[in-house]
Design an enzyme around this catalytic site. Sequence first.
Site, PDB file in Angstrom:
ATOM      1  N   SER A  91      30.691  49.141  16.987  1.00  0.00           N
ATOM      2  CA  SER A  91      31.162  50.116  16.008  1.00  0.00           C
ATOM      3  C   SER A  91      32.285  50.972  16.603  1.00  0.00           C
ATOM      4  O   SER A  91      33.327  50.429  16.959  1.00  0.00           O
ATOM      5  CB  SER A  91      29.970  50.943  15.522  1.00  0.00           C
ATOM      6  OG  SER A  91      30.313  51.628  14.358  1.00  0.00           O
TER       7      SER A  91
ATOM      8  N   ASP B 140      26.085  44.602   6.671  1.00  0.00           N
ATOM      9  CA  ASP B 140      26.370  45.863   7.370  1.00  0.00           C
ATOM     10  C   ASP B 140      26.780  46.908   6.327  1.00  0.00           C
ATOM     11  O   ASP B 140      27.738  46.694   5.570  1.00  0.00           O
ATOM     12  CB  ASP B 140      27.505  45.594   8.356  1.00  0.00           C
ATOM     13  CG  ASP B 140      27.843  46.763   9.248  1.00  0.00           C
ATOM     14  OD1 ASP B 140      27.845  47.908   8.754  1.00  0.00           O
ATOM     15  OD2 ASP B 140      28.131  46.528  10.439  1.00  0.00           O
TER      16      ASP B 140
ATOM     17  N   HIS C 191      24.042  46.939  10.430  1.00  0.00           N
ATOM     18  CA  HIS C 191      24.868  47.564  11.472  1.00  0.00           C
ATOM     19  C   HIS C 191      24.060  47.959  12.713  1.00  0.00           C
ATOM     20  O   HIS C 191      24.619  48.455  13.674  1.00  0.00           O
ATOM     21  CB  HIS C 191      25.523  48.821  10.869  1.00  0.00           C
ATOM     22  CG  HIS C 191      26.672  49.376  11.664  1.00  0.00           C
ATOM     23  ND1 HIS C 191      27.846  48.676  11.877  1.00  0.00           N
ATOM     24  CD2 HIS C 191      26.843  50.560  12.315  1.00  0.00           C
ATOM     25  CE1 HIS C 191      28.676  49.410  12.597  1.00  0.00           C
ATOM     26  NE2 HIS C 191      28.095  50.555  12.889  1.00  0.00           N
TER      27      HIS C 191
HETATM   28  N1  LIG Z   1      23.870  58.745  11.232  1.00  0.00           N
HETATM   29  C1  LIG Z   1      24.553  57.746  10.461  1.00  0.00           C
HETATM   30  C2  LIG Z   1      24.413  56.403  11.076  1.00  0.00           C
HETATM   31  C3  LIG Z   1      25.035  56.346  12.399  1.00  0.00           C
HETATM   32  C4  LIG Z   1      24.961  54.981  12.958  1.00  0.00           C
HETATM   33  O1  LIG Z   1      24.579  54.008  12.297  1.00  0.00           O
HETATM   34  N2  LIG Z   1      25.305  54.871  14.201  1.00  0.00           N
HETATM   35  C5  LIG Z   1      25.311  53.589  14.814  1.00  0.00           C
HETATM   36  C6  LIG Z   1      26.612  53.407  15.523  1.00  0.00           C
HETATM   37  S1  LIG Z   1      27.982  53.612  14.408  1.00  0.00           S
HETATM   38  C7  LIG Z   1      24.217  53.485  15.834  1.00  0.00           C
HETATM   39  O2  LIG Z   1      24.182  52.550  16.571  1.00  0.00           O
HETATM   40  N3  LIG Z   1      23.309  54.468  15.878  1.00  0.00           N
HETATM   41  C8  LIG Z   1      22.299  54.570  16.925  1.00  0.00           C
HETATM   42  C9  LIG Z   1      21.051  53.796  16.713  1.00  0.00           C
HETATM   43  O3  LIG Z   1      20.932  53.026  15.759  1.00  0.00           O
HETATM   44  O4  LIG Z   1      20.184  53.922  17.581  1.00  0.00           O
HETATM   45  C10 LIG Z   1      24.045  57.710   9.056  1.00  0.00           C
HETATM   46  O5  LIG Z   1      23.153  58.470   8.791  1.00  0.00           O
HETATM   47  O6  LIG Z   1      24.564  56.930   8.272  1.00  0.00           O
END
Ligand SMILES: N[C@@H](CCC(=O)N[C@@H](CS)C(=O)NCC(=O)O)C(=O)O
Length: 283
Positions: free
Chosen positions: A151, A228, A261
């Site tokens: 990402s 995604d 994702h």
């Molecule tokens: N907080 C965001 C999502 C953030 C998100 O998906 N982050 C990804 C990277 S872009 C991730 O890997 N988050 C950490 C995880 O899943 O542990 C939302 O509420 O939509």
Amino acid sequence: MADIATRSEHRCCGGTLGFHEHESEALGLPARFALFRPGTARGASRPPALFCLAGLTCDETTFATKGNALRFAAAHGLMLVFPDTSPRRAGVPGEDEDWDLGTGAGFYLDATAEPWRTHYRMGSYVNDELPALVEARFGAAPGRRGIMGHSMGGHGALVLALRDPERWHSVSALAPIAHPAAVPWGHKAFGAYLGPDRDGWAAHDATLLLRAGHTHPTPILVDQGDADQFLSEQLRPDALAEAAEAAGQKLRLRRHAGYDHSYWFIQSVIEDHVAHHARLLRG
Ligand SMILES: N[C@@H](CCC(=O)N[C@@H](CS)C(=O)NCC(=O)O)C(=O)O
């Protein structure tokens, strides 16, 4: 080079996973990173390092903990380096208010605009300071480095490798923000960190770098889940593929039905990424 404090260390997959902290010169703040050292089964005294960049909201523990990369790095004799995703406690007003700007969202660039420019310098940190540190202090092979990311981290990996292919010998990405200058996450981050002049954004956008003629001498591997939730609004792998084609850049963009994702997707394809880097870094 400042002292490194090891916060914890764990035997894992025949090697050692450590969580470390040091005073970063680039950031002007303490910084944390995780580092996996493989065992010596492959006989390499100085393993090549593969840098693994995480996405928004993550820290130096996330990719190491959830990515499933360590066992494959151990098998290939690669070191893994997991930087944090931004400076912490930089004191910029509002830096903790949004999950896609400020803390946890450094975008692997050096900010040029106030009030971010003093500490938000993850570009120099990941490109220069951390490689020098792991080579001097953890025995990584000098001059054999790979970079991959998820990402926002995929954006960072692609941009750093396209800008400096001599420094980064292999590159891959998982669900990268492939054309940040054209999407809401990029507009928000680049507008804050780099200012409103969009001409200055091009050097931080993998698609625009390819369009400007930057290429990498090795094939780039990109994996993308077709379920995604961020795909059409934020990621834009099609733009990357088109620009790669026009630039003559070898790009293997694989689409995976049903994957979202999350790190469940990363876990499912990471083996191929580690193997891709091992092939190029270990010869
Ligand atoms: N907080 C965001 C999502 C953030 C998100 O998906 N982050 C990804 C990277 S872009 C991730 O890997 N988050 C950490 C995880 O899943 O542990 C939302 O509420 O939509």
